[in-house]
Design an enzyme around this catalytic site. Structure first.
Site, mmCIF file in Angstrom:
data_model
loop_
_atom_site.group_PDB
_atom_site.id
_atom_site.type_symbol
_atom_site.label_atom_id
_atom_site.label_comp_id
_atom_site.label_asym_id
_atom_site.label_seq_id
_atom_site.Cartn_x
_atom_site.Cartn_y
_atom_site.Cartn_z
ATOM 1 N N ALA A 157 -2.554 2.394 -4.338
ATOM 2 C CA ALA A 157 -2.174 3.814 -4.296
ATOM 3 C C ALA A 157 -2.037 4.276 -2.835
ATOM 4 O O ALA A 157 -1.791 3.463 -1.949
ATOM 5 C CB ALA A 157 -3.204 4.621 -5.071
ATOM 6 N N VAL A 200 0.876 -1.172 0.000
ATOM 7 C CA VAL A 200 0.000 0.000 0.000
ATOM 8 C C VAL A 200 0.910 1.217 0.000
ATOM 9 O O VAL A 200 1.957 1.220 0.661
ATOM 10 C CB VAL A 200 -0.903 0.018 1.259
ATOM 11 C CG1 VAL A 200 -1.771 1.279 1.285
ATOM 12 C CG2 VAL A 200 -1.775 -1.233 1.306
ATOM 13 N N CYS A 201 0.521 2.245 -0.768
ATOM 14 C CA CYS A 201 1.221 3.526 -0.735
ATOM 15 C C CYS A 201 2.712 3.318 -1.085
ATOM 16 O O CYS A 201 3.033 2.531 -1.981
ATOM 17 C CB CYS A 201 0.996 4.148 0.653
ATOM 18 S SG CYS A 201 1.289 5.919 0.786
ATOM 19 N N THR A 202 3.620 3.974 -0.374
ATOM 20 C CA THR A 202 5.046 3.873 -0.714
ATOM 21 C C THR A 202 5.655 2.523 -0.330
ATOM 22 O O THR A 202 6.854 2.319 -0.540
ATOM 23 C CB THR A 202 5.843 5.005 -0.049
ATOM 24 O OG1 THR A 202 5.546 5.032 1.344
ATOM 25 C CG2 THR A 202 5.471 6.349 -0.666
ATOM 26 N N GLY A 203 4.851 1.614 0.191
ATOM 27 C CA GLY A 203 5.335 0.242 0.389
ATOM 28 C C GLY A 203 5.818 -0.364 -0.924
ATOM 29 O O GLY A 203 6.723 -1.211 -0.930
#
Lengths: 216, 216
Positions: A149, A99-102
Site C-alpha cells: 500500500a 510500493v505505493c503507486t509503483g
C-alpha cells in the site's frame, strides 16, 4: 541474491528506503539503486536526491525488483524504456515487487492482469483500470508479485518478503535491528481510521498526490 | 520553518528519511539536507548515497535540527566541526532532535546533560555515560529535545513533533498521506518482544551495529 530498487524523477523516498532498510539487510545479498541514468535522482519534493549507482541496462536480471511510487510515476507510465526494463527483469526475477503507486507501473507493464494487488489508497481505483484486482490489504502477494500500500508500507512488505526468502529468524533480526515496534501517535493511517475531515482533505488533493497535476 | 537533516559518512538512511517524510511534509516549510561538504554522502552499507544540498556552515540557524544515527556516528563523536555546528544550531533552534544513535551526538555536544532521552536499544547504556538519563520509550521529549529510539522510530517521532508544531490535523493528514498504518508481520521490534535467540544474536553483533568495529 541481487535486489534492484528503481529510481525515477519525483519518486517518493520512503517508498524506496523502506524496502531497502529491510530487504537490503539480508546477509550475502547485493542491493543496487538503478535508474535510466546513473547519478542523483530527485524525489517528489525536489529537496532530496538519492544516487542511482547503475543504469537499468547494467542490471538486467535482478533476483528481486522493487518499484517505488510517487507523483513522478504518472510520467513513467509512458516511458517505454522503463516499462521494457520492468518486463525484461520480471521475466527472470524470483520476486517482482512495488510500493505505493509503483504497482501502477507493474500494471502498465502488463504484469498484474487478473492478479490481486494493492497501491496507495487513493490509487486503488486506477489500479483496477489496468486489469489488476485491487484489494485494501497492506501487503498483497499473488504468485511472485508482492505489492504494498502507500509509502510506509514498504517496511512491512520488506519484512514479510525477507521471511519468505530467508525464514523468520532473519526477518525478526532485521526487525529488531531497525527497532520496528511502531507507536504512531495518531490512529489516522487509513481512510477508514482517519477523522472524516482529514480523509476528505486528502481526497481533495489526490490529483497532486497521484501526480496528475503539480501544485502551483 | 526550516528543518535541517544532518548527513555524515555511514549514517543509517531510514534514520534520516523517516523524519524527512513526516516533518518535511509540513506546508510552507523548507527541509535541507546538510553535511560538512555538499554532494553525495554514503550510508552505513555503502550502497546508498543521499545528496547533501548545503554545508553545515550555510545553514547555521535551522528551526529544527534532526541528527540521524548509524555506525558512522562513533567517528563523528570526535568531529569537532560537527559537534560545534550542533551546539550553534541548538542555541537558536526551536526543536533539537535525533533518531537512533544520533542522540549520542547530541549528548557528546553536551546537550542532554541530566535530560531524559533515548537511543537505539543497544546504545542506551552508552547514552547514560554521556550524562543523559536513558529511557526505554520510543519517543522522548524533554524540553525542546526530542530523541527517538532505533532507526524506524523517526517516523513516530516526526508525526509526534508535527502534531506539536502544527496541530493534530496536519499530523493526521501526513500520516494518512504516507498510509502509516503499520502491520509488522512479526512482533520482534524490541528486545523484550523478540524471541530470545534473536535478541541474543543482535546483542552479539552490537559492536558492528554501533560502529565500534567494522565487519570484516
Amino acid at each position: 541474491m541481487q535486489f534492484a530498487i528503481v529510481l525515477y524523477d519525483r519518486f517518493t523516498a520512503l517508498d524506496a528506503v523502506g524496502p531497502y532498510e529491510t530487504l537490503g539487510r539480508l546477509p550475502d545479498s547485493e542491493t543496487v539503486f538503478v535508474a535510466e541514468h546513473t547519478g542523483p535522482v530527485r524525489n517528489d519534493s525536489g529537496n532530496l536526491a538519492l544516487v542511482a549507482e547503475k543504469t537499468l541496462a547494467e542490471v538486467p536480471h535482478p533476483d528481486v525488483l522493487v518499484v517505488p511510487g510517487g507523483p513522478g510515476q504518472t510520467q513513467q507510465m509512458e516511458n517505454a524504456a522503463l516499462l521494457d526494463w520492468i518486463r525484461t527483469a520480471d521475466a527472470t526475477s524470483t520476486w517482482t515487487t512495488s510500493v505505493c503507486t509503483g504497482s501502477l507501473l507493474l500494471a502498465a507493464a502488463g504484469l498484474l492482469e487478473g492478479r490481486r494487488a494493492t497501491s496507495h489508497w487513493l490509487a486503488l481505483e486506477e489500479l483496477g483500470k489496468y486489469g489488476a484486482e485491487p484489494t485494501g490489504e497492506r501487503v498483497v502477494t499473488d504468485g511472485k508479485y508482492v505489492t504494498a500500500a502507500g509509502v510506509s508500507s514498504g517496511i512491512d512488505m520488506g519484512l514479510a518478503l525477507l521471511g519468505r526468502i530467508s525464514g523468520d529468524f532473519v526477518a525478526q533480526a532485521v526487525q529488531l535491528g531497525i527497532e520496528y515496534d511502531p507507536r504512531p501517535p495518531y490512529d489516522a493511517g487509513s481512510p477508514e481510521k482517519a477523522p472524516a475531515d482529514v480523509t476528505e482533505f486528502m481526497r481533495s488533493r489526490s490529483r497532486f498526490i497521484l501526480g496528475h497535476e503539480q501544485p502551483t
